[in-house]
Write an enzyme that holds these catalytic residues in place. Structure first.
Site, PDB file in Angstrom:
ATOM      1  CB  SER A 184      -1.238   0.572   0.851  1.00  0.00           C
ATOM      2  OG  SER A 184      -2.073   1.055   1.311  1.00  0.00           O
ATOM      3  CG  ASP A 209       7.928   4.756 -11.796  1.00  0.00           C
ATOM      4  OD1 ASP A 209       8.355   3.334 -11.829  1.00  0.00           O
ATOM      5  OD2 ASP A 209       6.083   4.609 -12.249  1.00  0.00           O
ATOM      6  CE  LYS A 219      -5.052  -2.159   0.469  1.00  0.00           C
ATOM      7  NZ  LYS A 219      -5.386  -1.105   0.328  1.00  0.00           N
TER       8      LYS A 219
END
Length: 518
Positions: free
Chosen positions: A280, A291, A305
């Site tokens: 999460s 990224d 999640k």
């Protein structure tokens, strides 16, 4: 938020009529059971079961919680609770104070590590086999209320009494902050709660003052928490305007969360440690770092999640957490792993299935379809969506680190209880002999009598190694864990991780990555 605040869905007249019919159908069924069923029914439970039944057929993270469950669920994330301010453990049905919370009401009134709280408001809690939850309930209470404690202190013949005025007690979500190596800072975040961002900033300032040039963020076993806390932590690492995460859903418009600038550590190197239980909010930070090519992810594929839950408060204080959107990393990857609606048990078994498939031991066991291929935003490295964050540096799980004998000693609390007794009996001696943690770390060796005591207690409870080879394999890690636990009880969790990290494969790989790029 209450149900009345939910947005009105604009639907056609026929669909509206159908919806009203289904609502009356549900109410009619509840009333029929209430009035005509052969036995008396608990109407509250009947309604709760109906709500749970609806949600269980949806995704694995939509859920219902009773008012009591809501309180228990929120407390670790809210950053505080109201009580007396002690960390304790139970030893032979007696509450043993491990530490007092710094600045808390118990410390101010003179409660000390090693004290045994035996009565609360003249009611005995020692030797009566009272549940831990009940003891906690008696100790906690609203800020400003008083509680009378009866305390037995080693070396003092008479029972001591203390009147403690309860207060707000801080809950910390950062377990450890220290210099892992010269120039390398380490912060371990246990969850993302209301105070995490502030704690993280404080940790960064401390490490920067100690000469940190590279930061290791440990998110292993971090199950997540508040989205905003994750965004604030990521902001300290990224530049103004960098996308951190976005959410998108059928009836929930796309929401983007970007760094607003002013981060404390936007230039130095970053290493993020993850494992199969990193989930999460922790995956949001990991995905943003990866990224933007801001740092290296080390460990094993994260949990996956990536569903956004909206809390919907019901009139009696209960709560529905309803999934309304997905999380996406800056490159567009969906964090959520695949699931089949209504099959929650299969979903929860995913980590076990990863172990069986060999994924946790070999990166080559993880296969991604080309359709799940994405590229990082600066260096255009290939990364994959489809569930969790795949690390840049894979570290296989060492299934041989814990022997079966060690696991059983830990499972039956033999190791922990013997350690607590040792520290309880030798606290003053240890503090005098090792005035600083640096001295303790360098010179302390786990005494043979402590290890012998664990082995003897294991035999009493029929926990024995299968042979001498298993015993010899168990001892080194057992001793290191004991040393770390003793350090924790004498100082804090930071000292615990300072010792345990020296045998952690994931931490040691991070150090190797740093050294290889010096």
């Amino acid at each position: 938020m209450v149900i009345a605040s939910l947005p009105v869905l604009h639907i056609g007249a026929q669909s509206k009529a159908d919806a009203e019919l289904q609502m009356r159908k549900l109410q009619f069924a509840e009333q029929a059971v209430k009035y005509f069923y052969v036995d008396t029914v608990n109407e509250t439970k009947l309604v709760e079961d109906a709500i749970r039944g609806m949600l269980e057929k949806l995704d694995p993270h939509s859920s219902y919680s009773t008012p009591k469950e809501v309180q228990q669920m929120n407390e670790p994330l809210q950053g505080n609770f109201e009580g007396i301010g002690v960390q304790f453990n139970m030893v032979e049905d007696t509450l043993l104070v491990i530490q007092t919370i710094s600045g808390g009401p118990s410390e101010k009134m003179g409660i000390m590590a090693g004290d045994r709280i035996v009565t609360v408001n003249d009611s005995s809690i020692a030797g009566v086999k009272m549940a831990r939850e009940e003891i906690v309930r008696r100790l906690r209470g609203p800020k400003g209320t008083k509680v009378l404690l009866g305390v037995v202190r080693p070396g003092i013949a008479d029972r001591l009494t203390f009147t403690i005025t309860r207060d707000k007690i801080p809950l910390h979500s950062i377990d450890a902050t220290y210099m892992l190596r010269p120039g390398v800072g380490y912060i371990r975040i246990s969850n993302f709660g209301a105070t995490t961002a502030d704690e993280f900033r404080q940790g960064l300032k401390q490490l920067l003052s100690d000469g940190m040039q590279t930061l290791v963020i440990d998110l292993q076993e971090n199950g997540g928490g508040y989205l905003q806390a994750a965004v604030e932590v990521a902001n300290e690492l990224l530049h103004r305007g960098d996308l951190i995460v976005y959410t998108d859903g059928r009836s929930s418009r796309r929401m983007e969360y970007k760094a607003w600038g002013g981060g404390l550590f936007t230039e130095g190197r970053v290493i993020v440690l993850v494992d199969s239980y990193t989930a999460s909010a922790a995956e949001i930070v990991s995905g943003a770092v990866q990224d933007h090519d801001r740092g290296i992810i080390v460990g094993r594929r994260t949990f996956g999640k990536g569903l956004v839950q909206r809390p919907i408060e019901l009139p009696d204080g209960s709560l529905i957490r309803l999934t309304i959107a997905h999380y996406y990393t800056p490159s567009g990857r969906c964090i959520q792993k695949p699931y089949e609606k209504g099959k929650r048990e299969d979903y929860q078994m995913d980590v076990v299935n990863r172990l069986k498939s060999g994924e946790l031991m070999s990166a080559d066991s993880v296969h991604f379809a080309d359709s799940l291929k994405y590229y990082t935003l600066k260096e255009h490295r290939v990364v994959y969506g489809g569930g969790g964050i795949m690390p840049d540096e894979f570290v296989p799980l060492d299934t041989m680190q814990y022997t079966k004998y060690h696991r059983e000693l830990a499972a039956k609390s033999i190791l922990l209880n013997q350690n607590l007794r040792y520290v309880d009996n030798h606290r003053k001696q240890l503090k005098a002999e090792y005035p600083s943690f640096a001295d303790f770390e360098k010179r302390f060796e786990v005494p043979k009598r402590l290890v012998d005591g664990i082995i003897a207690e294991g035999k009493k409870q029929k926990v024995v190694p299968k042979d001498d080879a298993e015993m010899q394999k168990t001892l080194p890690y057992l001793k290191q864990q004991l040393k770390a636990l003793i350090a924790r009880d004498l100082w804090t969790m930071t000292e615990y991780f300072a010792i345990m990290n020296e045998q952690s494969d994931v931490v040691q790989r991070a150090i190797a990555v740093i050294n290889n790029k010096e």
